[in-house]
Design a protein around this motif. Sequence first.
Motif, PDB file in Angstrom:
ATOM      1  N   ASP A 185      46.652  37.581  60.734  1.00 46.61           N
ATOM      2  CA  ASP A 185      46.899  37.161  59.362  1.00 46.61           C
ATOM      3  C   ASP A 185      45.580  37.228  58.610  1.00 46.61           C
ATOM      4  O   ASP A 185      44.510  37.275  59.215  1.00 46.61           O
ATOM      5  N   ALA A 186      45.656  37.232  57.303  1.00 48.60           N
ATOM      6  CA  ALA A 186      44.458  37.267  56.469  1.00 48.60           C
ATOM      7  C   ALA A 186      44.556  36.175  55.421  1.00 48.60           C
ATOM      8  O   ALA A 186      45.622  35.972  54.841  1.00 48.60           O
ATOM      9  N   VAL A 187      43.462  35.463  55.213  1.00 45.73           N
ATOM     10  CA  VAL A 187      43.386  34.487  54.137  1.00 45.73           C
ATOM     11  C   VAL A 187      42.893  35.243  52.906  1.00 45.73           C
ATOM     12  O   VAL A 187      41.784  35.772  52.896  1.00 45.73           O
ATOM     13  N   ILE A 188      43.734  35.313  51.889  1.00 42.48           N
ATOM     14  CA  ILE A 188      43.473  36.094  50.685  1.00 42.48           C
ATOM     15  C   ILE A 188      43.186  35.152  49.519  1.00 42.48           C
ATOM     16  O   ILE A 188      43.826  34.108  49.394  1.00 42.48           O
ATOM     17  N   THR A 189      42.249  35.536  48.658  1.00 37.98           N
ATOM     18  CA  THR A 189      41.996  34.770  47.435  1.00 37.98           C
ATOM     19  C   THR A 189      42.019  35.713  46.234  1.00 37.98           C
ATOM     20  O   THR A 189      41.804  36.913  46.361  1.00 37.98           O
ATOM     21  N   ASN A 190      42.286  35.130  45.089  1.00 41.31           N
ATOM     22  CA  ASN A 190      42.267  35.827  43.795  1.00 41.31           C
ATOM     23  C   ASN A 190      43.254  36.979  43.700  1.00 41.31           C
ATOM     24  O   ASN A 190      43.015  37.937  42.968  1.00 41.31           O
ATOM     25  N   ALA A 191      44.351  36.927  44.416  1.00 38.95           N
ATOM     26  CA  ALA A 191      45.360  37.986  44.340  1.00 38.95           C
ATOM     27  C   ALA A 191      46.562  37.478  43.541  1.00 38.95           C
ATOM     28  O   ALA A 191      47.155  36.465  43.897  1.00 38.95           O
ATOM     29  N   PRO A 192      46.926  38.165  42.467  1.00 38.98           N
ATOM     30  CA  PRO A 192      48.068  37.735  41.664  1.00 38.98           C
ATOM     31  C   PRO A 192      49.400  38.028  42.361  1.00 38.98           C
ATOM     32  O   PRO A 192      49.439  38.728  43.381  1.00 38.98           O
ATOM     33  N   SER A 193      50.472  37.552  41.781  1.00 33.92           N
ATOM     34  CA  SER A 193      51.799  37.693  42.384  1.00 33.92           C
ATOM     35  C   SER A 193      52.266  39.141  42.459  1.00 33.92           C
ATOM     36  O   SER A 193      53.186  39.448  43.213  1.00 33.92           O
ATOM     37  N   ILE A 194      51.649  40.055  41.716  1.00 34.54           N
ATOM     38  CA  ILE A 194      52.052  41.465  41.753  1.00 34.54           C
ATOM     39  C   ILE A 194      51.274  42.269  42.800  1.00 34.54           C
ATOM     40  O   ILE A 194      51.347  43.488  42.833  1.00 34.54           O
ATOM     41  N   THR A 195      50.567  41.572  43.697  1.00 33.68           N
ATOM     42  CA  THR A 195      49.772  42.245  44.724  1.00 33.68           C
ATOM     43  C   THR A 195      50.663  42.745  45.853  1.00 33.68           C
ATOM     44  O   THR A 195      51.515  42.018  46.349  1.00 33.68           O
TER      45      THR A 195
END
Length: 138
Positions: free
Chosen positions: A45-55
């Motif tokens: 798994d990856a912890v993602i930041t600053n990604a909007p809902s359209i990613t």
Amino acid sequence: MGAFKKCLVLFLTICSLSLSQSLYAHRVELYTTTGCAAGQNLTIDAVITNAPSITWYSWQYKDASGVWKCFINGANTINGVSFTVSGAKGTGANNSPLLTISNATSALENVQIRVLMREGAEPCGALQEPPGAAMTWD
């Protein structure tokens, strides 16, 4: 320069820095994994930041061939061995899919894995060699 101009420059600098902080591109903060023994399911798994809902997200791997390849849900041949994979693609804000590779074997040693992200469209195939941090399972 007068005191007012210095304060204005400082204020505008702080505003532009805070704006640039909020406009940082989406990124991977860290990868997590479980199941490193032969025969177990390997999950990443990856912890993602600053990604909007359209990613949109797609997982990739680089095996002994030295070429980055996109995982697909279902059968994937890695270093000559077929593995069943789920969670290869997904969408959402700060929410990469949980990649699962069934029945890990030594064929996964030194394989690098990473997640690609793109707003509004499939990221796999968009770039030949996109930048980004990868995780090696060994």
